[in-house]
Motif scaffolding. Structure first.
Motif, PDB file in Angstrom:
ATOM      1  N   LYS A  61      -7.258  -0.302   9.535  1.00  0.00           N
ATOM      2  CA  LYS A  61      -6.902  -1.279   8.763  1.00  0.00           C
ATOM      3  C   LYS A  61      -5.283  -1.498   8.315  1.00  0.00           C
ATOM      4  O   LYS A  61      -4.869  -2.644   8.128  1.00  0.00           O
ATOM      5  N   HIS A  62      -4.536  -0.565   9.018  1.00  0.00           N
ATOM      6  CA  HIS A  62      -3.172  -0.567   8.785  1.00  0.00           C
ATOM      7  C   HIS A  62      -2.602  -1.445  10.037  1.00  0.00           C
ATOM      8  O   HIS A  62      -1.780  -2.157   9.728  1.00  0.00           O
ATOM      9  N   ALA A  63      -3.346  -1.286  10.962  1.00  0.00           N
ATOM     10  CA  ALA A  63      -2.948  -1.918  12.354  1.00  0.00           C
ATOM     11  C   ALA A  63      -3.351  -3.428  12.195  1.00  0.00           C
ATOM     12  O   ALA A  63      -2.359  -4.369  12.428  1.00  0.00           O
ATOM     13  N   GLU A  64      -4.471  -3.727  11.612  1.00  0.00           N
ATOM     14  CA  GLU A  64      -4.884  -5.149  11.255  1.00  0.00           C
ATOM     15  C   GLU A  64      -3.857  -5.555  10.385  1.00  0.00           C
ATOM     16  O   GLU A  64      -3.310  -6.824  10.508  1.00  0.00           O
ATOM     17  N   GLU A  65      -3.620  -4.996   9.069  1.00  0.00           N
ATOM     18  CA  GLU A  65      -2.616  -5.585   8.141  1.00  0.00           C
ATOM     19  C   GLU A  65      -1.211  -6.005   8.599  1.00  0.00           C
ATOM     20  O   GLU A  65      -0.555  -7.077   8.130  1.00  0.00           O
ATOM     21  N   THR A  66      -0.720  -5.303   9.735  1.00  0.00           N
ATOM     22  CA  THR A  66       0.510  -5.584  10.335  1.00  0.00           C
ATOM     23  C   THR A  66       0.252  -6.417  11.400  1.00  0.00           C
ATOM     24  O   THR A  66       1.495  -6.641  12.291  1.00  0.00           O
ATOM     25  N   LYS A  67      -0.667  -7.004  11.855  1.00  0.00           N
ATOM     26  CA  LYS A  67      -1.082  -7.796  12.837  1.00  0.00           C
ATOM     27  C   LYS A  67      -0.787  -7.079  14.152  1.00  0.00           C
ATOM     28  O   LYS A  67      -0.237  -7.918  15.029  1.00  0.00           O
ATOM     29  N   ALA A  68      -1.001  -5.893  14.429  1.00  0.00           N
ATOM     30  CA  ALA A  68      -0.794  -5.152  15.602  1.00  0.00           C
ATOM     31  C   ALA A  68      -2.158  -4.771  16.234  1.00  0.00           C
ATOM     32  O   ALA A  68      -3.147  -4.762  15.608  1.00  0.00           O
ATOM     33  N   GLU A  69      -2.128  -4.626  17.588  1.00  0.00           N
ATOM     34  CA  GLU A  69      -3.425  -4.093  18.110  1.00  0.00           C
ATOM     35  C   GLU A  69      -3.585  -2.673  17.508  1.00  0.00           C
ATOM     36  O   GLU A  69      -2.702  -1.829  17.414  1.00  0.00           O
TER      37      GLU A  69
ATOM     38  N   VAL B 299       3.976  -2.204   1.931  1.00  0.00           N
ATOM     39  CA  VAL B 299       4.559  -3.330   1.692  1.00  0.00           C
ATOM     40  C   VAL B 299       4.635  -4.312   2.736  1.00  0.00           C
ATOM     41  O   VAL B 299       4.288  -5.432   2.635  1.00  0.00           O
ATOM     42  N   MET B 300       4.891  -3.916   3.942  1.00  0.00           N
ATOM     43  CA  MET B 300       4.996  -4.842   5.087  1.00  0.00           C
ATOM     44  C   MET B 300       3.506  -5.664   5.563  1.00  0.00           C
ATOM     45  O   MET B 300       3.635  -6.571   6.280  1.00  0.00           O
ATOM     46  N   GLY B 301       2.498  -4.833   4.801  1.00  0.00           N
ATOM     47  CA  GLY B 301       1.156  -5.570   5.221  1.00  0.00           C
ATOM     48  C   GLY B 301       0.918  -6.698   4.488  1.00  0.00           C
ATOM     49  O   GLY B 301      -0.045  -7.297   4.840  1.00  0.00           O
ATOM     50  N   LEU B 302       1.673  -6.973   3.376  1.00  0.00           N
ATOM     51  CA  LEU B 302       1.545  -8.020   2.513  1.00  0.00           C
ATOM     52  C   LEU B 302       1.942  -9.279   3.092  1.00  0.00           C
ATOM     53  O   LEU B 302       3.209  -9.294   3.717  1.00  0.00           O
ATOM     54  N   PRO B 303       1.688 -10.609   2.431  1.00  0.00           N
ATOM     55  CA  PRO B 303       2.317 -11.919   3.117  1.00  0.00           C
ATOM     56  C   PRO B 303       3.642 -11.855   2.590  1.00  0.00           C
ATOM     57  O   PRO B 303       3.884 -11.483   1.592  1.00  0.00           O
ATOM     58  N   LYS B 304       4.612 -12.357   3.356  1.00  0.00           N
ATOM     59  CA  LYS B 304       6.086 -12.262   2.903  1.00  0.00           C
ATOM     60  C   LYS B 304       6.580 -12.617   1.653  1.00  0.00           C
ATOM     61  O   LYS B 304       7.232 -11.994   1.040  1.00  0.00           O
ATOM     62  N   GLU B 305       5.824 -13.567   1.013  1.00  0.00           N
ATOM     63  CA  GLU B 305       6.064 -14.229  -0.363  1.00  0.00           C
ATOM     64  C   GLU B 305       5.843 -12.908  -1.378  1.00  0.00           C
ATOM     65  O   GLU B 305       6.160 -13.248  -2.734  1.00  0.00           O
ATOM     66  N   GLN B 306       4.943 -12.053  -0.969  1.00  0.00           N
ATOM     67  CA  GLN B 306       4.354 -11.043  -1.988  1.00  0.00           C
ATOM     68  C   GLN B 306       4.794  -9.494  -1.739  1.00  0.00           C
ATOM     69  O   GLN B 306       4.793  -8.765  -2.645  1.00  0.00           O
ATOM     70  N   ARG B 307       5.939  -9.632  -0.864  1.00  0.00           N
ATOM     71  CA  ARG B 307       6.493  -8.231  -0.564  1.00  0.00           C
ATOM     72  C   ARG B 307       7.707  -8.036  -1.549  1.00  0.00           C
ATOM     73  O   ARG B 307       8.750  -8.683  -1.678  1.00  0.00           O
TER      74      ARG B 307
END
Length: 303
Positions: free
Chosen positions: A103-111, A269-277
């Protein structure tokens, strides 16, 4: 055993946490006298001596606790009066694993990785429980938390099989892989954003493997100012602890005291949308808590 490293007169000292309080190993050795110490063997006075001394040092420490029955001889300390150091003070290597929770990989849009991603921190990043962490505001404004289970190696390991890998582990502790995301992503190498001073708090305890049991089934969470940000279980790791120790040992020799930070769950924090970080700010209090290992707390302060 549950061990702590505490600081006194600018030196690291070894303590054993018990229901009676913290056994001050060095003070107890002085109290019982040279003859009795000789009978016990080489009692370790620091966590480094304990790790490097292996089974003989563990046995001597256990004998110190078990054979001295006079309660007036052993020296007990109130844990709240101690200044914590990192529970492992002089690792030869600090090896970190990236994107090791799906889920951490997914939230950071990494494989999701097919092989463990290895990077490192250095000893300058070490600090202890309740120690303030200066935010490097002159070079970064994007500091993030990462709750992680840390593996502490207890025996030299070279090309060990997965089935025997956990036999080489001394114990486990809480870790926080603090990360300056802007520096981490400045180049293809993550090192700069990971190895800033005090960016690797460990503790408060180093708990021996026999007391932890299965490291691949531990509840793990992180709170910031009391708000839960991460909550998962080590069973969700892509590469479990035994596989990590085995894999790393195929490529480099692990030695006693080496630390493996096993990756962080989703919720950074990095996994959140930019406007929510909202990255860590001076005054923020971050706590990493893993089942059976206690809670590691640090306050962020201005540089």
């Amino acid at each position: 055993m549950k061990l702590i490293s505490f600081v006194e007169k600018e030196q690291y000292k070894l303590g054993v946490v018990t229901e009676q309080g913290v056994l001050d190993v060095g003070a107890s050795v002085k109290a019982i006298g040279a003859d009795r110490v000789a009978q016990l063997g080489n009692v370790p006075l620091t966590v480094t001596e304990l790790l490097e001394g292996g089974a003989a040092s563990v046995a001597a420490l256990q004998q110190l606790m078990e054979t001295v029955t006079d309660p007036g001889v052993l020296v007990w300390r109130d844990e709240s009066s101690l200044k914590y150091g990192p529970c492992v003070t002089h690792p030869n290597k600090i090896i970190c694993i990236g994107l090791n929770y799906r889920k951490h990989a997914e939230e950071t849009k990494a494989e999701v990785p097919t092989h463990p991603i290895l990077f490192n921190k250095f000893n300058n990043a070490l600090t202890g429980h309740l120690c303030d962490i200066p935010l490097p505001e002159s070079v970064s404004r994007n500091v993030d938390y990462e709750a992680e289970l840390a593996i502490v190696i207890g025996k030299q390991a070279k090309r060990v099989a997965k089935e025997q890998a956990l036999d080489y582990v001394f114990g486990y502790c809480n870790g926080n892989d603090l990360s300056a995301r802007d520096l981490q992503r400045r180049t293809s190498q993550w090192l700069l954003g990971k190895s800033i001073d005090s960016f690797c708090p460990l503790g408060p305890y180093l708990v021996t493997a026999d007391e932890v049991g299965d490291p691949n089934a531990l509840d793990i969470r992180c709170t910031v100012n009391g708000q839960v940000r991460q909550h998962s279980n080590t069973s969700d790791m892509v590469f479990p602890c035994d596989e990590l120790v085995s894999y790393i040992s195929q490529h480099m020799t692990l030695v006693p005291g080496d630390i493996i930070l096993t990756g962080t769950p989703s919720g950074v924090v990095m996994g959140l949308p930019k406007e929510q970080r909202v990255f860590l700010q001076p005054g923020d209090i971050v706590t990493v808590e893993i089942e059976k290992l206690g809670a590691l707390t640090n306050q962020m302060v201005s540089e």
